[in-house]
Design a protein around this motif. Sequence first.
Motif, short mmCIF file in Angstrom:
data_model
loop_
_atom_site.label_atom_id
_atom_site.label_comp_id
_atom_site.label_asym_id
_atom_site.label_seq_id
_atom_site.Cartn_x
_atom_site.Cartn_y
_atom_site.Cartn_z
N ALA A 1 0.83 -1.20 0.00
CA ALA A 1 0.00 0.00 0.00
C ALA A 1 0.86 1.25 0.00
CB ALA A 1 -0.93 -0.01 1.23
N ALA A 2 1.96 1.21 0.80
CA ALA A 2 2.88 2.35 0.85
C ALA A 2 3.53 2.57 -0.52
CB ALA A 2 3.94 2.13 1.92
N ALA A 3 3.92 1.48 -1.16
CA ALA A 3 4.54 1.57 -2.49
C ALA A 3 3.57 2.14 -3.50
CB ALA A 3 5.03 0.19 -2.94
N SER A 4 2.29 1.74 -3.37
CA SER A 4 1.27 2.25 -4.27
C SER A 4 1.09 3.75 -4.13
CB SER A 4 -0.05 1.52 -4.01
OG SER A 4 -1.07 2.03 -4.83
N ARG A 5 1.18 4.22 -2.88
CA ARG A 5 1.02 5.65 -2.62
C ARG A 5 2.20 6.44 -3.16
NH1 ARG A 5 -0.72 3.76 2.41
NH2 ARG A 5 1.27 4.31 3.36
N THR A 6 3.40 5.94 -3.02
CA THR A 6 4.59 6.69 -3.42
C THR A 6 5.01 6.42 -4.85
OG1 THR A 6 6.13 4.95 -2.69
CG2 THR A 6 5.44 6.58 -1.04
N GLY A 7 4.55 5.30 -5.42
CA GLY A 7 4.97 4.94 -6.77
C GLY A 7 6.27 4.17 -6.81
N TYR A 8 6.83 3.87 -5.67
CA TYR A 8 8.11 3.16 -5.61
C TYR A 8 7.97 1.89 -4.79
CZ TYR A 8 9.91 7.49 -7.49
OH TYR A 8 10.13 8.56 -8.31
N PRO A 9 8.86 0.92 -5.03
CA PRO A 9 9.98 0.97 -5.99
C PRO A 9 9.52 0.80 -7.44
CG PRO A 9 9.86 -1.19 -4.96
CD PRO A 9 8.84 -0.34 -4.27
N VAL A 10 10.34 1.32 -8.35
CA VAL A 10 10.11 1.20 -9.79
C VAL A 10 11.28 0.44 -10.39
CG1 VAL A 10 10.04 2.47 -11.97
CG2 VAL A 10 8.74 3.29 -10.00
N THR A 11 10.98 -0.56 -11.21
CA THR A 11 12.03 -1.32 -11.86
C THR A 11 11.86 -1.26 -13.38
OG1 THR A 11 12.26 -2.85 -10.01
CG2 THR A 11 13.13 -3.58 -12.12
N LEU A 12 12.92 -0.87 -14.07
CA LEU A 12 12.94 -0.85 -15.53
C LEU A 12 13.90 -1.91 -16.04
CD1 LEU A 12 13.14 2.96 -16.45
CD2 LEU A 12 11.09 1.54 -16.26
N ASP A 13 13.50 -2.60 -17.09
CA ASP A 13 14.41 -3.50 -17.79
C ASP A 13 14.99 -2.72 -18.95
OD1 ASP A 13 15.78 -5.47 -19.09
OD2 ASP A 13 14.17 -6.95 -19.02
N ASN A 14 16.24 -2.32 -18.81
CA ASN A 14 16.86 -1.41 -19.76
C ASN A 14 18.11 -2.04 -20.37
OD1 ASN A 14 18.91 1.38 -19.78
ND2 ASN A 14 17.02 1.38 -20.97
N CYS A 15 18.03 -2.38 -21.63
CA CYS A 15 19.15 -3.02 -22.35
C CYS A 15 19.61 -4.29 -21.63
CB CYS A 15 20.31 -2.06 -22.51
SG CYS A 15 19.95 -0.63 -23.54
N GLY A 16 18.63 -5.06 -21.13
CA GLY A 16 18.96 -6.32 -20.47
C GLY A 16 19.38 -6.19 -19.03
N GLN A 17 19.38 -4.98 -18.50
CA GLN A 17 19.73 -4.77 -17.09
C GLN A 17 18.53 -4.23 -16.33
OE1 GLN A 17 23.23 -2.80 -15.84
NE2 GLN A 17 24.53 -3.60 -17.48
N LYS A 18 18.30 -4.78 -15.15
CA LYS A 18 17.21 -4.29 -14.32
C LYS A 18 17.72 -3.15 -13.44
CE LYS A 18 14.30 -8.41 -14.25
NZ LYS A 18 13.37 -7.77 -15.19
N GLN A 19 17.06 -2.03 -13.52
CA GLN A 19 17.39 -0.85 -12.73
C GLN A 19 16.22 -0.57 -11.80
OE1 GLN A 19 20.47 1.05 -13.24
NE2 GLN A 19 20.95 -0.82 -14.39
N THR A 20 16.46 -0.65 -10.49
CA THR A 20 15.40 -0.44 -9.51
C THR A 20 15.60 0.90 -8.80
OG1 THR A 20 15.11 -2.81 -9.16
CG2 THR A 20 14.28 -1.35 -7.45
N PHE A 21 14.54 1.68 -8.77
CA PHE A 21 14.55 3.00 -8.14
C PHE A 21 13.69 2.95 -6.88
CE2 PHE A 21 15.37 3.44 -12.60
CZ PHE A 21 16.31 4.45 -12.72
N GLU A 22 14.29 3.24 -5.74
CA GLU A 22 13.57 3.27 -4.48
C GLU A 22 12.92 4.62 -4.24
OE1 GLU A 22 13.07 0.64 -2.79
OE2 GLU A 22 14.54 -0.71 -3.72
N LYS A 23 13.38 5.63 -4.94
CA LYS A 23 12.82 6.97 -4.84
C LYS A 23 13.21 7.74 -6.10
CE LYS A 23 16.86 8.81 -2.39
NZ LYS A 23 17.34 9.54 -1.19
N ALA A 24 12.65 8.92 -6.26
CA ALA A 24 12.95 9.73 -7.44
C ALA A 24 14.40 10.22 -7.40
CB ALA A 24 12.01 10.92 -7.51
N PRO A 25 15.14 10.09 -8.49
CA PRO A 25 16.52 10.59 -8.52
C PRO A 25 16.57 12.10 -8.29
CG PRO A 25 16.10 9.11 -10.36
CD PRO A 25 14.78 9.39 -9.73
#
Length: 346
Positions: free
Chosen positions: A38-62
């Motif tokens: 529920a907390a993740a839903s409210r904040t939108g994080y964590p976010v994981t992108l599969d980028n060029c075969g690598q998973k990049q996980t963001f715990e908060k906005a850069p």
Amino acid sequence: MSMNRPAAVALATALCLLTAACGGSASDDEASAKSNEAAASRTGYPVTLDNCGQKQTFEKAPSRVVVMNGASVAEVSTLLALGLGDRIVANQQGYGMSEVAGRAAAIKALPTGDVKVNEAYDIPREAMLGLRPDLVLSVTTYGFDQKNGFATRDQLKQVGANSYVSPQGCDDDPSQMTVADSYQLLRDMGKVFNVSDRAEKLIAASEKGIAAVSAKVKGEKKPKVMVLFSNMAMGSNDFSSVFAHGIVNDILAKAGGSNAFADTTKATFADLSKEKVAATDVDAVVVMSYNDPNPAAYAKKLLKEFPQWPAAENNTYVTLSDSMYLGPSNDLAVQKVAKMLHPDAF
């Protein structure tokens, strides 16, 4: 000091609540997991992108973003369009002009990190690590290649920085790029910075604008268009900066045109002789300016050099800059090209 049993139980319970050191039941674990979701839903994080075969996980906005050069303005323009300019601590991209009012000045005003670029005209590894980024954007994987003196994606991860390669940059093949890739870049940055609503509004507006233009020119004859940089040599022939494939072709198609030199090569750019250019029917010219203060002068010179072209007979040309690239403003290019090719439709 002695302590009676009720007091000891109360203290133990309090410690459990504060430190989460005590084991709980399965239902407790499920409740905790749901709370985290529920907390993740409210904040939108964590976010994981599969980028060029690598998973990049963001715990908060850069908050410390570095934008590498890569001969592009797509990445920095996308961040600015999303209202994220304040997150950039070092930007190496610049174009000198834009179809969007104020954008070139906004890019120029961004911090550069006072970096001394290397022989590849970009940020070397030690300087990059010294910037303490939490996100590094690169046009292609070239920007993370150790052989070029850059910090690798693994090295960046070791210091807590995520990395991102723009669409079509994984294989460094912009010949396959389309306007949809510009939307993908917007969507990815929207997710990373938890501003997906802004990204979707920009995409929807662009799609609506392009659809309206395409509807007006539907069924019209598709003029053959030459798209090239002004006063720029990239190969051995007289005309080495002529686009043959890539996002420009998608823009031309949406504007009711076609690329006059699409059959000369499978690569993004064609390296053409003057004779080949002279022998091709060109109905219109799009001159793309890169730090050229007078691209119209180049266009007029080109039309004078090839008076046999229909483009020369009708003085049909338009000058553009960053809207013809990957980036958030392709709708402007579609509109301007369509009005040049089909003025009676507007």
